[in-house]
Design a protein around this motif. Structure first.
Motif, short mmCIF file in Angstrom:
data_model
loop_
_atom_site.label_atom_id
_atom_site.label_comp_id
_atom_site.label_asym_id
_atom_site.label_seq_id
_atom_site.Cartn_x
_atom_site.Cartn_y
_atom_site.Cartn_z
N ALA A 186 12.06 -58.75 12.31
CA ALA A 186 13.17 -59.23 11.47
C ALA A 186 14.47 -58.52 11.86
N THR A 187 14.38 -57.23 12.16
CA THR A 187 15.58 -56.48 12.60
C THR A 187 16.09 -57.06 13.91
N GLY A 188 15.16 -57.35 14.83
CA GLY A 188 15.55 -57.93 16.11
C GLY A 188 16.24 -59.27 15.90
N GLU A 189 15.69 -60.08 15.02
CA GLU A 189 16.27 -61.41 14.79
C GLU A 189 17.68 -61.31 14.24
N ARG A 190 17.89 -60.30 13.37
CA ARG A 190 19.23 -60.10 12.80
C ARG A 190 20.21 -59.65 13.88
N GLY A 191 19.75 -58.78 14.75
CA GLY A 191 20.61 -58.33 15.85
C GLY A 191 21.80 -57.50 15.41
N VAL A 192 21.64 -56.77 14.32
CA VAL A 192 22.72 -55.89 13.82
C VAL A 192 22.23 -54.46 13.87
N TYR A 193 23.04 -53.57 14.47
CA TYR A 193 22.60 -52.19 14.69
C TYR A 193 23.73 -51.22 14.31
N PRO A 194 23.34 -50.02 13.88
CA PRO A 194 24.37 -48.99 13.68
C PRO A 194 25.06 -48.73 15.02
N VAL A 195 26.38 -48.51 15.00
CA VAL A 195 27.12 -48.37 16.26
C VAL A 195 26.60 -47.21 17.12
N ARG A 224 23.77 -46.67 17.97
CA ARG A 224 22.71 -47.16 18.85
C ARG A 224 23.27 -47.61 20.21
N ILE A 225 24.56 -47.93 20.25
CA ILE A 225 25.12 -48.39 21.53
C ILE A 225 26.10 -47.37 22.12
N ALA A 226 26.14 -46.18 21.50
CA ALA A 226 27.14 -45.18 21.90
C ALA A 226 27.10 -44.87 23.39
N SER A 227 25.90 -44.80 23.97
CA SER A 227 25.81 -44.36 25.37
C SER A 227 25.92 -45.51 26.37
N LEU A 228 26.12 -46.73 25.86
CA LEU A 228 26.23 -47.87 26.79
C LEU A 228 27.59 -47.87 27.49
N ASP A 229 27.61 -48.42 28.67
CA ASP A 229 28.83 -48.62 29.45
C ASP A 229 29.87 -49.39 28.60
N ALA A 230 31.14 -48.96 28.68
CA ALA A 230 32.18 -49.54 27.82
C ALA A 230 32.30 -51.06 28.03
N GLY A 231 32.16 -51.50 29.28
CA GLY A 231 32.27 -52.93 29.58
C GLY A 231 31.16 -53.72 28.89
N LEU A 232 29.96 -53.19 28.92
CA LEU A 232 28.83 -53.89 28.27
C LEU A 232 29.07 -53.97 26.77
N LYS A 233 29.55 -52.87 26.20
CA LYS A 233 29.81 -52.86 24.75
C LYS A 233 30.82 -53.94 24.39
N PHE A 261 28.80 -56.90 22.33
CA PHE A 261 28.65 -56.45 20.95
C PHE A 261 29.93 -56.69 20.16
N GLN A 262 29.75 -57.11 18.92
CA GLN A 262 30.90 -57.34 18.05
C GLN A 262 30.90 -56.25 16.98
N ARG A 263 31.99 -55.53 16.88
CA ARG A 263 32.05 -54.43 15.92
C ARG A 263 32.31 -54.95 14.52
N GLY A 264 31.57 -54.44 13.55
CA GLY A 264 31.77 -54.86 12.17
C GLY A 264 33.02 -54.24 11.59
N PHE A 272 28.66 -50.77 11.94
CA PHE A 272 27.59 -51.59 12.53
C PHE A 272 28.17 -52.48 13.62
N CYS A 273 27.28 -52.92 14.50
CA CYS A 273 27.73 -53.88 15.51
C CYS A 273 26.68 -54.99 15.58
N ARG A 274 27.16 -56.17 15.96
CA ARG A 274 26.24 -57.30 16.08
C ARG A 274 26.18 -57.75 17.53
N VAL A 275 24.98 -58.06 18.02
CA VAL A 275 24.89 -58.54 19.40
C VAL A 275 25.58 -59.90 19.48
#
Ligand SMILES: C[S@@+](CC[C@H](N)C(=O)[O-])C[C@H]1O[C@@H](n2cnc3c(N)ncnc32)[C@H](O)[C@@H]1O
Length: 241
Positions: free
Chosen positions: A114-123, A125-134, A138-141, A148-151
């Motif tokens: 259900a968490t995967g289906e929602r696709g919403v994560y605390p920011v 969780r993506i802190a270490s990702l490359d800035a371009g990928l982010k 990802f859309q910042r809430g 939070f951010c949404r895929v």
């Protein structure tokens, strides 16, 4: 660990002993069996965990750019970071938000699905990702969704989340899969169980498909089923093996 995790279920149900809980489960288990299963699973995961796998997947997808729609499977997908990382890899490999790829994401735990289906994560969780990928995926809430951010919805479109227990006697999935990610789940099973799972899993691999496994999993004991073809990567064993 089991004590701690099941204690939470007991408290939620207002029960005072494990005996009462087991009696209730056996008498009228119903949905509580799923809650029992969900309570026992370990769901540790992250975006781009074991990044070398995503580099390899990127190459494999590019090599098959003209092979038509490709199927990928994350068979212990947890909260979705793994299949979303596969989806991002596909988008990057083909330079589009609509790559010719379908991803099946399965897990025994319905709560993580259900968490995967929602696709919403605390920011974080993506802190270490490359800035371009982010930025691209990802859309910042804002306001109440701050933190939070949404895929990107396009990633969500590429993935089907479904419950599937690797211990069940057969897997109703529509392969063949170019890549099966079976990472950091086999460690919970003994060798005979791992062999049984591999025997059911491997027929769903495409002829040139690869099994991506966790860093602490090795299958030297299953060389008749799969053979190593890179760092924590395996292909179906040839008949002669
Ligand atoms: C430690 S997580 C690994 C997640 C991801 N594959 C990764 O490597 O980051 C293990 C996942 O396996 C799932 N799992 C455990 N037993 C399973 C089973 N019998 N069938 C399917 N999934 C299972 C758990 O619910 C959990 O989400």
């Amino acid at each position: 660990m089991v004590y701690g995790r099941l204690s939470r279920r007991l408290r939620a149900l207002g029960l005072r002993s494990f005996k009462d809980y087991l009696d209730q489960l056996e008498r009228d288990g119903g949905d509580e069996w799923q809650a029992f299963t969900n309570a026992l699973t370990t769901n540790l995961t992250s975006f781009y965990r074991e990044p070398h796998h995503f580099e390899r997947l990127h190459e494999e997808l590019q090599r098959r750019a003209h092979d038509g729609p490709l199927k990928l499977w994350s068979c212990a997908s947890s909260t979705g970071e793994e299949p979303y990382s596969m989806a991002i890899t596909a988008c990057e490999a083909y330079g589009t938000l609509t790559p010719p790829v379908r991803i099946l994401a399965t897990d025994v735990d319905t709560q993580v699905l259900a968490t995967g289906e929602r696709g919403v994560y605390p920011v974080e969780r993506i802190a270490s990702l490359d800035a371009g990928l982010k930025k691209r995926y990802f859309q910042r809430g804002t306001g109440p969704h701050e933190g939070f951010c949404r895929v990107h919805p396009a990633l969500r479109q590429l993935i089907d989340f479904r419950p599937l227990n690797l211990l069940s006697s057969r897997y109703e999935v529509a392969g063949p899969f170019t890549a099966v990610f079976c990472r950091n789940v086999m460690i919970y099973f003994d060798k005979p169980t791992q062999r049984a799972i591999l025997t059911r899993l491997v027929p769903h691999l495409a002829d040139d498909g690869m099994l991506y496994t966790g860093h602490s999993e090795n299958y030297l004991h299953a060389a008749d089923i799969i053979q190593p073809c890179g760092r924590t990567l395996y292909r179906r064993a040839t008949k002669a093996a």
